[in-house]
Write a protein that holds these residues in place. Structure first.
Motif, PDB file in Angstrom:
ATOM      1  N   GLN A  60       0.815  -1.216   0.000  1.00  0.00           N
ATOM      2  CA  GLN A  60       0.000   0.000   0.000  1.00  0.00           C
ATOM      3  C   GLN A  60       0.844   1.259   0.000  1.00  0.00           C
ATOM      4  O   GLN A  60       1.887   1.329   0.640  1.00  0.00           O
ATOM      5  N   ARG A  61       0.319   2.229  -0.722  1.00  0.00           N
ATOM      6  CA  ARG A  61       0.994   3.512  -0.813  1.00  0.00           C
ATOM      7  C   ARG A  61       0.591   4.341   0.399  1.00  0.00           C
ATOM      8  O   ARG A  61      -0.583   4.390   0.757  1.00  0.00           O
ATOM      9  N   ARG A  62       1.582   4.996   1.001  1.00  0.00           N
ATOM     10  CA  ARG A  62       1.278   5.871   2.125  1.00  0.00           C
ATOM     11  C   ARG A  62       0.677   7.185   1.639  1.00  0.00           C
ATOM     12  O   ARG A  62       0.796   7.537   0.471  1.00  0.00           O
TER      13      ARG A  62
ATOM     14  N   CYS B 171      -2.975  -3.333  -5.224  1.00  0.00           N
ATOM     15  CA  CYS B 171      -1.906  -2.405  -4.852  1.00  0.00           C
ATOM     16  C   CYS B 171      -1.757  -1.259  -5.843  1.00  0.00           C
ATOM     17  O   CYS B 171      -1.282  -0.183  -5.494  1.00  0.00           O
ATOM     18  N   GLY B 172      -2.125  -1.519  -7.104  1.00  0.00           N
ATOM     19  CA  GLY B 172      -2.052  -0.468  -8.118  1.00  0.00           C
ATOM     20  C   GLY B 172      -0.691  -0.304  -8.773  1.00  0.00           C
ATOM     21  O   GLY B 172      -0.499   0.600  -9.591  1.00  0.00           O
ATOM     22  N   ALA B 182      -2.383   2.658 -19.912  1.00  0.00           N
ATOM     23  CA  ALA B 182      -3.421   1.778 -20.440  1.00  0.00           C
ATOM     24  C   ALA B 182      -4.199   1.070 -19.326  1.00  0.00           C
ATOM     25  O   ALA B 182      -5.159   0.357 -19.607  1.00  0.00           O
ATOM     26  N   ILE B 183      -3.780   1.256 -18.066  1.00  0.00           N
ATOM     27  CA  ILE B 183      -4.449   0.552 -16.980  1.00  0.00           C
ATOM     28  C   ILE B 183      -5.198   1.530 -16.080  1.00  0.00           C
ATOM     29  O   ILE B 183      -4.631   2.492 -15.563  1.00  0.00           O
ATOM     30  N   SER B 184      -6.497   1.279 -15.928  1.00  0.00           N
ATOM     31  CA  SER B 184      -7.308   2.036 -14.959  1.00  0.00           C
ATOM     32  C   SER B 184      -7.782   1.022 -13.928  1.00  0.00           C
ATOM     33  O   SER B 184      -7.476  -0.169 -14.035  1.00  0.00           O
ATOM     34  N   PHE B 185      -8.515   1.479 -12.919  1.00  0.00           N
ATOM     35  CA  PHE B 185      -8.916   0.568 -11.853  1.00  0.00           C
ATOM     36  C   PHE B 185     -10.409   0.623 -11.589  1.00  0.00           C
ATOM     37  O   PHE B 185     -11.016   1.690 -11.656  1.00  0.00           O
ATOM     38  N   ASP B 201       4.368  -4.027 -23.769  1.00  0.00           N
ATOM     39  CA  ASP B 201       5.759  -4.050 -23.321  1.00  0.00           C
ATOM     40  C   ASP B 201       5.971  -4.863 -22.038  1.00  0.00           C
ATOM     41  O   ASP B 201       7.098  -4.992 -21.569  1.00  0.00           O
ATOM     42  N   GLY B 202       4.886  -5.382 -21.478  1.00  0.00           N
ATOM     43  CA  GLY B 202       5.004  -6.336 -20.368  1.00  0.00           C
ATOM     44  C   GLY B 202       5.392  -5.756 -19.024  1.00  0.00           C
ATOM     45  O   GLY B 202       5.667  -6.500 -18.080  1.00  0.00           O
ATOM     46  N   LYS B 203       5.390  -4.440 -18.897  1.00  0.00           N
ATOM     47  CA  LYS B 203       5.791  -3.828 -17.625  1.00  0.00           C
ATOM     48  C   LYS B 203       4.861  -4.241 -16.483  1.00  0.00           C
ATOM     49  O   LYS B 203       5.293  -4.463 -15.361  1.00  0.00           O
ATOM     50  N   CYS B 204       3.577  -4.308 -16.777  1.00  0.00           N
ATOM     51  CA  CYS B 204       2.601  -4.659 -15.740  1.00  0.00           C
ATOM     52  C   CYS B 204       2.805  -6.102 -15.280  1.00  0.00           C
ATOM     53  O   CYS B 204       2.739  -6.404 -14.082  1.00  0.00           O
TER      54      CYS B 204
END
Lengths: 77, 300
Positions: A60-62, B171-172, B182-185, B201-204
């Motif tokens: 988790q981000r603080r 965690c995001g 390209a990623i939203s939540f 590019d496979g970073k995620c």
């Protein structure tokens, strides 16, 4: 309450090495808390620990946004 | 009497000093065994002046060689599986990074593709409008600079987030790792991938600490029309994600399209600019489609 290792300000890949050493010191199944910087460290260290077989319990981000708190459980022996 | 242009095609390049030549040795994918290196060293010692030079495209040159030794040198190189490198208006030796075989970041097997492309595309007797360079790199870091080559390949993965396995801890980090946003939540903090924006590019995949996002498929992103020289210009994206088999078909099609349309002295990019990038792309993809029909999972 688990131990906390502060790896803020430690660059890649040294932060991973230090995290690995820290987790070696705890009992199998026990948890460890690690503080990580935003950016590369949080994108690398948690995943690298997972690749070593440990379980990432939470990440988790603080509030300050610059620090991430990683809770990791050491792999069973 | 040996013709100098033939010699150049065979990797023997005239030096500025009269009577001396440089032997350009083809070191495919930048890998040379110790036996091969010893042979190159021996040749340099025996026929040259004990010097070698590493080219910017991963080959090794032996300068200060005389014409009367060409046959002996060629035979010694051949005995350890080496040959002369390409020069002139031909398909050059591909450049490639270590890729997935060695590099932690590598998303695909660059050496395998580069070797296959070399075998399919190189022909010393085939004269092209101009030189034709190929670069193969393992990931978006682009160490082998695919966009600077006439034809470039970049290792790519198609990411997949599967909610059902329950691994996501919201965690995001995937969203932070993604360089194209390209990623939203969703409301639960789980990732939603916009495949239109995804550059594969496979970073995620690499950053996800619980492997909730995984590589559904591995392939290549393809660029065409890059060059350096007097007017440097980066290659344009031809396709975003294709399989290795289709990547090879696209390579064949790009070369055939260049040969059919290119004028003497024109690099691929100049040909593309003249006939139009869209027309070029249409021709290439139509040929590749005929050779290897699109299957599920291939997006042009």
């Amino acid at each position: 309450m688990s131990d906390t290792v502060d790896l803020r300000g430690v660059v890649c890949p040294l932060n991973f090495v230090k995290a690995k050493l820290a987790i070696e010191a705890v009992e199998p199944g026990a948890e460890l808390q690690i503080l990580l910087d935003d950016g590369e460290p949080v994108q690398n260290v948690p995943r690298s620990l997972a690749d070593e077989g440990h379980a990432v319990v939470s990440l988790q981000r603080r509030e300050d946004a610059a620090t991430w708190v990683l809770q990791v459980r050491k792999a069973e022996a | 009497m040996l013709d100098e242009s033939t010699l150049k095609g065979g990797g023997f390049i005239k030096q500025r000093q009269p009577d001396y030549f440089v032997v350009r040795v083809k070191v495919l994918v930048g890998d040379a065994s110790v036996e091969q290196l010893r042979t190159i060293a021996d040749i340099a010692e025996q026929y040259g002046r004990g010097e070698t030079h590493f080219t910017v495209r991963q080959c090794i040159e032996i300068p200060w060689v005389r014409i009367e030794h060409f046959d002996e040198i060629t035979a010694k190189l051949a005995a350890v599986g080496l040959g002369p490198g390409a020069c002139g208006p031909r398909v050059r030796v591909p450049v490639c990074c270590p890729g997935a075989a060695i590099c932690k970041r590598g998303l695909n097997d660059t050496k395998a593709l580069a070797r296959t492309l070399d075998a399919r595309m190189y022909d010393g007797s085939r004269i092209l409008p101009h030189k034709f360079k190929v670069g193969v790199t393992g990931c978006g870091a682009a160490c082998a600079k695919p966009q600077e080559n006439d034809l470039g390949f970049m290792g790519a993965v198609r990411p997949l987030f599967d909610e059902r396995d329950g691994a996501c801890i919201a965690c995001g980090v995937c969203g932070q790792a993604c360089p194209t946003g390209a990623i939203s939540f969703d409301d639960e903090g789980h990732p939603v991938i916009d495949y239109e924006r995804c550059e594969a590019d496979g970073k995620c995949v690499a950053a996800c600490p619980t492997k909730a996002i995984r590589a559904e498929d591995t392939g290549w992103r393809v660029f065409a029309g890059g060059k350096f020289g007097r007017e440097p210009v980066l290659g344009v994206e031809l396709v975003r994600f294709v399989s290795s088999e289709r990547a090879e078909a696209i390579a064949d099609a790009v070369l055939a399209t260049y040969m059919a349309n290119g004028r003497k002295g024109e690099r691929l990019r100049n040909t593309m600019d003249r006939i139009g990038h869209e027309a070029f792309r249409d021709q290439v993809l139509a040929q590749a489609q005929a050779a290897v029909p699109t299957t599920e999972g291939d997006a042009a």
